[in-house]
Design an enzyme around this catalytic site. Structure first.
Site, PDB file in Angstrom:
ATOM      1  N   CYS A  31      53.211  11.133  62.510  1.00  0.00           N
ATOM      2  CA  CYS A  31      52.878  10.147  61.481  1.00  0.00           C
ATOM      3  C   CYS A  31      52.820   8.732  62.061  1.00  0.00           C
ATOM      4  O   CYS A  31      52.290   7.823  61.416  1.00  0.00           O
ATOM      5  CB  CYS A  31      53.853  10.217  60.317  1.00  0.00           C
ATOM      6  SG  CYS A  31      55.590  10.037  60.761  1.00  0.00           S
ATOM      7  N   HIS A  32      53.334   8.539  63.279  1.00  0.00           N
ATOM      8  CA  HIS A  32      53.236   7.220  63.905  1.00  0.00           C
ATOM      9  C   HIS A  32      51.782   6.874  64.241  1.00  0.00           C
ATOM     10  O   HIS A  32      51.461   5.705  64.479  1.00  0.00           O
ATOM     11  CB  HIS A  32      54.100   7.151  65.176  1.00  0.00           C
ATOM     12  CG  HIS A  32      53.719   8.135  66.234  1.00  0.00           C
ATOM     13  ND1 HIS A  32      54.188   9.433  66.262  1.00  0.00           N
ATOM     14  CD2 HIS A  32      52.897   8.019  67.319  1.00  0.00           C
ATOM     15  CE1 HIS A  32      53.687  10.070  67.307  1.00  0.00           C
ATOM     16  NE2 HIS A  32      52.893   9.227  67.964  1.00  0.00           N
TER      17      HIS A  32
END
Length: 206
Positions: free
Chosen positions: A176-177
């Site tokens: 998700c980064h």
């Protein structure tokens, strides 16, 4: 009488032999192995050091179920796992050796993706759909929240995508980064802005 007894015990304690920490670790490992062998260990956990701080890894028999940053509070995460999955939870590093090794390889820039069985029971519905699409964002690349919403089948659910990323139970492994705002700015991250910057910089440097 009680005070005298307490003083006597206090005087005695320094004379007791110190317990060998290696022996304690060995006993703990034997306990963990016995618990797993007898089917009494539902969630195993360990910690690993990384450039983004100490990470907590937890796994069920189905696979890796949780990766948590120190900022999330490891004790709080373990308590939540005990509630959401099972109270039969124990530090049993051996179950997580492969996961720990792959994370180490990732930070050493020797790995661009993870080959781990995952247990996604902590996410459901649209959040699960978002998590399934995170792995499609290639190493060293980013996607916007809007793009991820469209990929998950609901182009208008940009805010819901942000919420799903913010509650991702497996950050780093499910990247998700790599999700950023449409204007290219980083946006929020469960591990904090500095951790997100570190991960994106690490991947860009390959």
């Amino acid at each position: 009488m009680i005070n005298n007894t307490a003083r006597d015990l206090g005087a005695l304690l320094p004379t007791l032999p110190a317990i060998d920490p290696d022996l304690l670790r060995a006993l703990h490992d034997r306990l963990g192995a016995a618990a797993q062998r007898e089917g009494l260990l539902d969630v195993a956990y360990r910690t690993v050091d990384s450039p983004v701080g100490t990470l907590l890894l937890a796994a069920t028999e189905q696979g890796l179920v949780r990766v948590a940053y120190a900022s999330e509070g490891h004790d709080a995460v373990l308590a939540r796992l005990a509630t959401d999955i099972s109270p039969r939870i124990l530090a049993a590093p051996a179950r997580l050796d492969i996961a720990a090794g792959e994370i180490e390889e990732y930070f050493a820039r020797r790995r661009t993706g993870f080959d781990l069985p995952l247990d996604l029971r902590l996410a459901g519905g649209f959040r699960r759909e978002v998590l399934n699409h995170l792995a499609e964002i290639r190493y060293g690349h980013t996607a916007s929240y809007a793009q991820l919403a469209a990929a998950a089948g609901n182009p208008k659910a940009v805010r819901a995508v942000g919420t799903a990323c913010g509650h991702n139970p497996l950050p780093i492994v499910l990247p998700c980064h790599r999700v950023v705002r449409s204007d290219g700015s980083p946006g929020g991250y469960v591990g904090g802005a500095e951790a997100k910057h570190t991960l994106l910089s690490l991947e860009a440097a390959r």
